[in-house]
Design an enzyme around this catalytic site. Structure first.
Site, mmCIF file in Angstrom:
data_model
loop_
_atom_site.group_PDB
_atom_site.id
_atom_site.type_symbol
_atom_site.label_atom_id
_atom_site.label_comp_id
_atom_site.label_asym_id
_atom_site.label_seq_id
_atom_site.Cartn_x
_atom_site.Cartn_y
_atom_site.Cartn_z
ATOM 1 N N ASP A 29 32.845 28.371 43.267
ATOM 2 C CA ASP A 29 33.490 29.417 42.413
ATOM 3 C C ASP A 29 34.724 28.598 41.677
ATOM 4 O O ASP A 29 35.097 27.577 42.012
ATOM 5 C CB ASP A 29 34.482 30.285 43.598
ATOM 6 C CG ASP A 29 34.925 31.405 42.819
ATOM 7 O OD1 ASP A 29 34.589 32.718 43.120
ATOM 8 O OD2 ASP A 29 35.733 31.091 41.968
ATOM 9 N N ILE A 30 34.435 29.022 40.439
ATOM 10 C CA ILE A 30 35.179 28.200 39.430
ATOM 11 C C ILE A 30 36.775 28.800 39.643
ATOM 12 O O ILE A 30 37.703 28.047 38.904
ATOM 13 C CB ILE A 30 34.729 28.902 37.979
ATOM 14 C CG1 ILE A 30 35.060 27.750 36.881
ATOM 15 C CG2 ILE A 30 35.289 29.983 37.786
ATOM 16 C CD1 ILE A 30 34.356 26.337 36.942
ATOM 17 N N GLU A 88 34.712 42.075 40.177
ATOM 18 C CA GLU A 88 34.386 41.105 38.761
ATOM 19 C C GLU A 88 32.978 41.038 38.262
ATOM 20 O O GLU A 88 33.036 41.244 36.940
ATOM 21 C CB GLU A 88 35.283 39.908 39.018
ATOM 22 C CG GLU A 88 35.321 39.230 37.752
ATOM 23 C CD GLU A 88 36.176 37.768 38.136
ATOM 24 O OE1 GLU A 88 37.141 37.625 38.851
ATOM 25 O OE2 GLU A 88 35.634 36.814 37.561
ATOM 26 N N HIS A 93 26.980 38.639 45.343
ATOM 27 C CA HIS A 93 27.415 37.513 45.749
ATOM 28 C C HIS A 93 28.377 37.568 47.240
ATOM 29 O O HIS A 93 29.164 38.305 47.324
ATOM 30 C CB HIS A 93 28.371 36.688 44.710
ATOM 31 C CG HIS A 93 29.438 37.424 44.117
ATOM 32 N ND1 HIS A 93 29.076 38.409 43.166
ATOM 33 C CD2 HIS A 93 30.679 37.465 44.437
ATOM 34 C CE1 HIS A 93 30.178 39.134 42.969
ATOM 35 N NE2 HIS A 93 31.103 38.450 43.466
ATOM 36 N N HIS A 95 31.059 35.510 49.152
ATOM 37 C CA HIS A 95 31.985 34.319 49.146
ATOM 38 C C HIS A 95 32.135 33.642 50.470
ATOM 39 O O HIS A 95 32.353 34.253 51.351
ATOM 40 C CB HIS A 95 33.481 34.956 48.783
ATOM 41 C CG HIS A 95 33.843 35.415 47.419
ATOM 42 N ND1 HIS A 95 34.347 35.108 46.375
ATOM 43 C CD2 HIS A 95 33.468 36.856 47.047
ATOM 44 C CE1 HIS A 95 34.510 35.602 45.372
ATOM 45 N NE2 HIS A 95 33.947 36.928 45.915
HETATM 46 P P1 AMP Z 1 34.186 39.266 42.600
HETATM 47 O O1 AMP Z 1 33.159 39.888 41.685
HETATM 48 O O2 AMP Z 1 35.490 40.073 42.608
HETATM 49 O O3 AMP Z 1 33.959 39.048 43.954
HETATM 50 O O4 AMP Z 1 34.517 37.917 42.020
HETATM 51 C C1 AMP Z 1 33.681 37.317 41.263
HETATM 52 C C2 AMP Z 1 33.957 35.654 41.511
HETATM 53 O O5 AMP Z 1 33.327 34.907 40.787
HETATM 54 C C3 AMP Z 1 35.742 35.147 41.354
HETATM 55 O O6 AMP Z 1 36.049 34.786 42.550
HETATM 56 C C4 AMP Z 1 35.372 34.375 40.255
HETATM 57 O O7 AMP Z 1 36.463 33.124 40.170
HETATM 58 C C5 AMP Z 1 33.808 33.941 40.424
HETATM 59 N N1 AMP Z 1 33.536 33.491 39.022
HETATM 60 C C6 AMP Z 1 33.414 33.939 37.749
HETATM 61 N N2 AMP Z 1 32.706 33.591 36.837
HETATM 62 C C7 AMP Z 1 32.415 32.335 37.548
HETATM 63 C C8 AMP Z 1 31.654 31.089 36.928
HETATM 64 N N3 AMP Z 1 31.294 31.074 35.538
HETATM 65 N N4 AMP Z 1 31.407 30.027 37.875
HETATM 66 C C9 AMP Z 1 31.780 30.346 38.890
HETATM 67 N N5 AMP Z 1 32.325 31.228 39.584
HETATM 68 C C10 AMP Z 1 32.706 32.157 38.618
#
Ligand code: AMP
Length: 129
Positions: A29-30, A88, A93, A95
């Site tokens: 995760d970025i 988001e 996905h 975590h």
């Molecule tokens: P959520 O959809 O709320 O579960 O969160 C999406 C997750 O994806 C967040 O923790 C972000 O930091 C992560 N994220 C978003 N864009 C990227 C990326 N390009 N590379 C890695 N992680 C990402």
């Protein structure tokens, strides 16, 4: 339009990939809650986890177990926490977060990591798979 994670799968967007097979991908995760925070995704794009068919859902959990066991060996932590949010990015996905306290599961509390730390963490987790 392809999700940002589909673009990570194809390599259109760079990422710190840990492991992949034909159906799933794990990458860092970025914007991590904790060092080693990893996302496990199915390559086939679906928005919500409980819309996955039973086979894909079970295989995603088993894939995540393989990654979590490697994270546990690579990162000093009490255990590996698991969470599903998806507010988001509308691409399923899981975590996986190395945790020592409840605060590590708090998505409003982030850590800063350098490029070198991302690369080192990625390589360390990879070495345990
Ligand atoms: P959520 O959809 O709320 O579960 O969160 C999406 C997750 O994806 C967040 O923790 C972000 O930091 C992560 N994220 C978003 N864009 C990227 C990326 N390009 N590379 C890695 N992680 C990402």
């Amino acid at each position: 339009m392809a999700s940002i994670f589909s673009k990570i799968i194809t390599g259109e967007i760079p990422s710190y990939k840990i492991y992949e097979d034909d159906s799933f991908l794990a990458f860092l995760d970025i914007n991590p809650n904790a060092l080693g925070h990893t996302l496990c995704i199915p390559k086939k794009e679906t928005d919500q986890i409980f819309d996955l068919d039973d086979k894909t859902l079970s295989e995603l959990i088993i894939f995540s177990k393989k990654i979590a066991n490697a994270i546990k060996k690579a990162v000093v932590c009490e255990r590996v926490g698991m969470s599903v949010i998806g507010l988001e990015v509308p691409h399923v996905h899981i975590h996986l977060i190395p945790i020592n306290s409840m605060n590590d599961m708090n998505f409003n509390s982030k850590i800063e990591m350098t490029e070198a730390q991302f690369i080192e963490t990625m390589n360390k987790i990879k070495s345990y798979i």
